[in-house]
Design an enzyme around this catalytic site. Sequence first.
Site, PDB file in Angstrom:
ATOM      1  N   PRO A   2     114.411  44.050  11.725  1.00 45.33           N
ATOM      2  CA  PRO A   2     115.121  43.169  11.915  1.00 45.33           C
ATOM      3  C   PRO A   2     114.059  41.854  10.777  1.00 45.33           C
ATOM      4  O   PRO A   2     112.866  41.765  10.986  1.00 45.33           O
ATOM      5  CB  PRO A   2     114.888  41.801  13.783  1.00 45.33           C
ATOM      6  N   GLU A   3     114.675  41.437   9.407  1.00 46.96           N
ATOM      7  CA  GLU A   3     114.140  41.030   8.664  1.00 46.96           C
ATOM      8  C   GLU A   3     114.449  39.468   8.768  1.00 46.96           C
ATOM      9  O   GLU A   3     114.921  38.685   9.778  1.00 46.96           O
ATOM     10  CB  GLU A   3     114.412  41.792   6.929  1.00 46.96           C
TER      11      GLU A   3
END
Length: 272
Positions: A2-3
Amino acid sequence: MPELPEVETTRRGIEPHIHQQTIARFVVRQPQLRWPIEKHLTRSLKNQVIRKVERRAKYLLLTLEKGALIIHLGMSGSLRILQGSVPKPEKHDHFDVVLENGDVLRYTDPRRFGACVWQAHGEASRLLDHLGPEPLSEDFNGAYLYERSRKRKGPIKTFIMDQKVVVGVGNIYASEALFLAGIRPTKAAGSLSKPACLKLTNSIKTVLDQAIQQGGTTLKDFVGGDGKPGYFAQSLNVYGRAGLPCPACERPIQQLVLGQRSTFFCVHCQKS
Protein backbone atom coordinates in the site's frame (compact mmCIF):
# COMPACT_ATOMS: atom_id res chain seq x y z
CA MET A 1 2.61 -2.64 -0.93
CA PRO A 2 0.00 0.00 0.00
CA GLU A 3 1.29 3.40 -1.04
CA LEU A 4 -0.02 6.90 -0.30
CA PRO A 5 -3.24 6.63 -2.39
CA GLU A 6 -4.12 3.29 -0.77
CA VAL A 7 -3.48 4.67 2.72
CA GLU A 8 -5.49 7.82 1.98
CA THR A 9 -8.29 5.65 0.57
CA THR A 10 -8.26 3.65 3.80
CA ARG A 11 -8.34 6.84 5.88
CA ARG A 12 -11.33 8.19 3.99
CA GLY A 13 -13.09 4.85 4.30
CA ILE A 14 -12.74 4.47 8.06
CA GLU A 15 -12.97 8.11 9.21
CA PRO A 16 -16.77 8.51 9.06
CA HIS A 17 -17.18 5.41 11.23
CA ILE A 18 -14.60 6.08 13.95
CA HIS A 19 -14.29 9.88 14.23
CA GLN A 20 -15.43 11.08 17.69
CA GLN A 21 -16.21 7.50 18.71
CA THR A 22 -15.15 6.10 22.08
CA ILE A 23 -12.93 3.03 22.28
CA ALA A 24 -14.49 0.29 24.41
CA ARG A 25 -11.69 -2.26 24.00
CA PHE A 26 -8.40 -2.74 22.21
CA VAL A 27 -8.01 -6.43 21.46
CA VAL A 28 -4.57 -7.71 20.45
CA ARG A 29 -4.29 -11.28 19.16
CA GLN A 30 -0.83 -11.06 17.60
CA PRO A 31 1.45 -8.37 19.10
CA GLN A 32 4.52 -9.31 17.04
CA LEU A 33 4.27 -7.03 14.03
CA ARG A 34 7.21 -5.02 12.67
CA TRP A 35 7.58 -3.75 16.23
CA PRO A 36 5.80 -5.36 19.19
CA ILE A 37 2.51 -3.72 20.17
CA GLU A 38 2.94 -2.24 23.64
CA LYS A 39 1.13 -4.27 26.30
CA HIS A 40 -0.26 -1.24 28.14
CA LEU A 41 -2.43 -0.26 25.16
CA THR A 42 -5.07 -2.87 25.98
CA ARG A 43 -5.69 -0.88 29.18
CA SER A 44 -4.79 2.72 28.32
CA LEU A 45 -6.86 3.01 25.12
CA LYS A 46 -10.09 2.10 26.89
CA ASN A 47 -12.58 5.00 27.08
CA GLN A 48 -10.43 7.31 24.94
CA VAL A 49 -12.20 9.25 22.17
CA ILE A 50 -10.84 9.25 18.62
CA ARG A 51 -10.48 12.99 17.96
CA LYS A 52 -8.89 12.90 14.50
CA VAL A 53 -8.19 10.40 11.73
CA GLU A 54 -5.23 11.66 9.72
CA ARG A 55 -2.54 10.48 7.32
CA ARG A 56 1.14 11.42 7.27
CA ALA A 57 3.06 9.84 4.39
CA LYS A 58 2.06 6.15 4.47
CA TYR A 59 1.09 6.25 8.15
CA LEU A 60 -2.42 6.49 9.56
CA LEU A 61 -2.76 8.52 12.75
CA LEU A 62 -5.67 7.97 15.12
CA THR A 63 -5.37 10.95 17.45
CA LEU A 64 -6.82 10.29 20.90
CA GLU A 65 -6.98 12.34 24.09
CA LYS A 66 -3.59 11.20 25.42
CA GLY A 67 -1.67 10.56 22.22
CA ALA A 68 -1.97 8.87 18.86
CA LEU A 69 -1.97 5.38 17.42
CA ILE A 70 0.35 5.36 14.40
CA ILE A 71 -0.57 2.52 12.05
CA HIS A 72 1.43 1.35 9.03
CA LEU A 73 -0.07 -1.21 6.64
CA GLY A 74 3.29 -2.77 5.75
CA MET A 75 3.39 -4.97 2.65
CA SER A 76 -0.04 -6.56 2.87
CA GLY A 77 -1.99 -4.94 5.71
CA SER A 78 -5.51 -3.55 5.63
CA LEU A 79 -7.98 -1.89 7.99
CA ARG A 80 -11.68 -2.63 7.67
CA ILE A 81 -14.81 -1.45 9.41
CA LEU A 82 -17.02 -4.28 10.65
CA GLN A 83 -20.60 -3.57 11.63
CA GLY A 84 -23.56 -5.58 12.81
CA SER A 85 -22.75 -9.24 13.24
CA VAL A 86 -18.96 -9.06 13.46
CA PRO A 87 -17.31 -12.22 12.03
CA LYS A 88 -14.92 -14.20 14.16
CA PRO A 89 -11.28 -13.21 13.66
CA GLU A 90 -9.25 -15.31 11.26
CA LYS A 91 -5.57 -16.25 11.32
CA HIS A 92 -4.20 -12.95 10.06
CA ASP A 93 -6.58 -10.62 11.95
CA HIS A 94 -4.10 -9.25 14.48
CA PHE A 95 -5.94 -6.54 16.41
CA ASP A 96 -9.37 -4.93 16.81
CA VAL A 97 -10.33 -1.45 17.94
CA VAL A 98 -13.78 -2.11 19.39
CA LEU A 99 -15.98 0.99 19.66
CA GLU A 100 -18.75 1.63 22.18
CA ASN A 101 -21.34 1.66 19.39
CA GLY A 102 -20.45 -1.95 18.53
CA ASP A 103 -18.47 -1.26 15.35
CA VAL A 104 -15.00 -2.78 15.01
CA LEU A 105 -11.91 -1.50 13.23
CA ARG A 106 -9.98 -4.67 12.35
CA TYR A 107 -6.36 -4.87 11.22
CA THR A 108 -5.39 -7.76 8.94
CA ASP A 109 -1.83 -8.46 7.80
CA PRO A 110 -0.70 -11.85 6.41
CA ARG A 111 2.99 -10.89 6.32
CA ARG A 112 3.07 -8.97 9.63
CA PHE A 113 5.29 -6.20 8.21
CA GLY A 114 2.86 -3.54 9.41
CA ALA A 115 2.98 -1.65 12.69
CA CYS A 116 0.86 -0.18 15.47
CA VAL A 117 2.88 2.28 17.56
CA TRP A 118 1.77 4.53 20.44
CA GLN A 119 2.90 8.16 20.34
CA ALA A 120 2.19 10.23 23.47
CA HIS A 121 1.40 13.91 22.95
CA GLY A 122 4.54 16.06 23.01
CA GLU A 123 7.00 13.22 22.39
CA ALA A 124 9.34 13.20 19.41
CA SER A 125 8.42 10.64 16.77
CA ARG A 126 11.08 8.35 15.35
CA LEU A 127 8.68 7.54 12.52
CA LEU A 128 7.46 10.97 11.45
CA ASP A 129 9.97 13.67 12.38
CA HIS A 130 12.40 13.04 9.49
CA LEU A 131 9.79 13.03 6.71
CA GLY A 132 9.67 15.43 3.77
CA PRO A 133 6.62 17.42 2.63
CA GLU A 134 3.34 15.88 1.52
CA PRO A 135 3.24 15.62 -2.30
CA LEU A 136 -0.26 17.09 -2.54
CA SER A 137 0.61 20.10 -0.39
CA GLU A 138 1.71 23.56 -1.55
CA ASP A 139 5.11 22.95 0.06
CA PHE A 140 5.90 20.43 -2.67
CA ASN A 141 6.41 22.42 -5.86
CA GLY A 142 8.80 22.89 -8.75
CA ALA A 143 11.03 25.37 -6.94
CA TYR A 144 11.37 23.04 -3.95
CA LEU A 145 12.23 20.02 -6.10
CA TYR A 146 14.74 22.01 -8.13
CA GLU A 147 16.49 23.27 -5.00
CA ARG A 148 16.62 19.87 -3.32
CA SER A 149 17.88 18.07 -6.42
CA ARG A 150 20.93 20.24 -7.11
CA LYS A 151 24.21 18.28 -7.25
CA ARG A 152 22.32 14.99 -6.87
CA LYS A 153 23.80 12.51 -9.35
CA GLY A 154 21.47 9.58 -8.66
CA PRO A 155 18.45 8.70 -10.84
CA ILE A 156 15.45 10.99 -10.56
CA LYS A 157 13.14 8.04 -9.85
CA THR A 158 15.16 7.04 -6.81
CA PHE A 159 15.30 10.68 -5.72
CA ILE A 160 11.52 11.23 -5.70
CA MET A 161 11.04 7.97 -3.80
CA ASP A 162 13.25 9.25 -0.96
CA GLN A 163 10.87 9.91 1.96
CA LYS A 164 13.15 12.71 3.20
CA VAL A 165 12.61 14.54 -0.11
CA VAL A 166 8.88 13.96 -0.50
CA VAL A 167 6.66 11.38 1.18
CA GLY A 168 4.44 8.76 -0.33
CA VAL A 169 5.73 8.55 -3.91
CA GLY A 170 6.15 4.80 -4.08
CA ASN A 171 7.33 2.64 -6.93
CA ILE A 172 4.07 2.48 -8.89
CA TYR A 173 3.36 6.19 -8.80
CA ALA A 174 6.95 7.25 -9.42
CA SER A 175 6.95 5.31 -12.69
CA GLU A 176 3.57 6.72 -13.70
CA ALA A 177 4.46 10.33 -12.83
CA LEU A 178 7.74 10.20 -14.75
CA PHE A 179 5.88 8.87 -17.78
CA LEU A 180 3.34 11.68 -17.56
CA ALA A 181 6.15 14.24 -17.26
CA GLY A 182 8.10 12.71 -20.16
CA ILE A 183 11.22 12.24 -18.03
CA ARG A 184 13.48 9.17 -18.25
CA PRO A 185 13.68 7.49 -14.80
CA THR A 186 17.46 7.09 -15.13
CA LYS A 187 18.08 10.81 -15.63
CA ALA A 188 20.32 12.36 -12.97
CA ALA A 189 18.16 14.28 -10.50
CA GLY A 190 20.54 17.22 -10.45
CA SER A 191 20.34 17.67 -14.21
CA LEU A 192 16.63 18.53 -14.27
CA SER A 193 15.81 22.09 -15.32
CA LYS A 194 13.39 24.30 -13.40
CA PRO A 195 10.61 23.73 -15.98
CA ALA A 196 11.18 19.96 -15.79
CA CYS A 197 10.95 20.05 -11.98
CA LEU A 198 7.68 21.98 -12.20
CA LYS A 199 6.31 19.52 -14.74
CA LEU A 200 7.32 16.56 -12.57
CA THR A 201 5.79 17.93 -9.36
CA ASN A 202 2.56 18.64 -11.22
CA SER A 203 2.60 15.12 -12.68
CA ILE A 204 3.13 13.57 -9.25
CA LYS A 205 0.16 15.51 -7.90
CA THR A 206 -2.01 14.53 -10.88
CA VAL A 207 -1.17 10.81 -10.67
CA LEU A 208 -1.67 10.61 -6.91
CA ASP A 209 -4.93 12.55 -7.03
CA GLN A 210 -6.29 10.31 -9.79
CA ALA A 211 -5.28 7.20 -7.88
CA ILE A 212 -7.00 8.43 -4.72
CA GLN A 213 -10.18 9.20 -6.67
CA GLN A 214 -10.16 5.62 -7.98
CA GLY A 215 -9.56 4.05 -4.58
CA GLY A 216 -5.87 3.28 -5.04
CA THR A 217 -4.24 0.42 -6.93
CA THR A 218 -4.99 -3.22 -6.24
CA LEU A 219 -2.32 -5.48 -7.75
CA LYS A 220 -2.57 -8.36 -5.27
CA ASP A 221 -4.43 -8.02 -2.00
CA PHE A 222 -5.11 -4.37 -1.15
CA VAL A 223 -8.63 -3.47 -0.05
CA GLY A 224 -9.85 -0.18 1.34
CA GLY A 225 -11.70 0.46 4.59
CA ASP A 226 -14.92 -0.73 2.97
CA GLY A 227 -13.34 -4.01 1.85
CA LYS A 228 -13.34 -3.01 -1.84
CA PRO A 229 -10.29 -3.09 -4.14
CA GLY A 230 -8.75 -0.04 -5.79
CA TYR A 231 -9.32 0.51 -9.49
CA PHE A 232 -6.35 2.67 -10.54
CA ALA A 233 -4.62 -0.47 -11.86
CA GLN A 234 -6.91 -0.17 -14.88
CA SER A 235 -5.42 3.27 -15.61
CA LEU A 236 -1.72 2.40 -15.37
CA ASN A 237 0.24 3.56 -18.41
CA VAL A 238 3.60 1.87 -17.84
CA TYR A 239 3.86 0.12 -14.46
CA GLY A 240 3.73 -3.67 -14.86
CA ARG A 241 3.33 -3.38 -18.64
CA ALA A 242 6.78 -4.43 -19.89
CA GLY A 243 6.62 -5.48 -23.54
CA LEU A 244 3.11 -4.09 -24.02
CA PRO A 245 2.48 -1.12 -26.32
CA CYS A 246 2.84 2.37 -24.90
CA PRO A 247 -0.61 4.02 -24.73
CA ALA A 248 0.84 7.13 -26.41
CA CYS A 249 3.18 5.88 -29.15
CA GLU A 250 2.50 2.09 -29.18
CA ARG A 251 6.19 1.20 -28.85
CA PRO A 252 6.96 -1.55 -26.29
CA ILE A 253 7.26 -0.49 -22.65
CA GLN A 254 10.75 -1.15 -21.27
CA GLN A 255 11.70 -2.49 -17.84
CA LEU A 256 14.86 -2.15 -15.77
CA VAL A 257 15.85 -2.24 -12.10
CA LEU A 258 16.69 0.95 -10.19
CA GLY A 259 17.39 0.87 -6.48
CA GLN A 260 16.33 -2.80 -6.41
CA ARG A 261 12.86 -1.85 -7.70
CA SER A 262 11.34 -2.69 -11.07
CA THR A 263 11.02 0.41 -13.22
CA PHE A 264 8.86 0.81 -16.31
CA PHE A 265 9.12 3.50 -18.99
CA CYS A 266 8.78 4.33 -22.68
CA VAL A 267 12.04 5.08 -24.48
CA HIS A 268 10.26 7.19 -27.10
CA CYS A 269 7.95 9.25 -24.87
CA GLN A 270 10.39 9.75 -21.98
CA LYS A 271 13.32 11.40 -23.74
CA SER A 272 14.14 14.28 -21.43
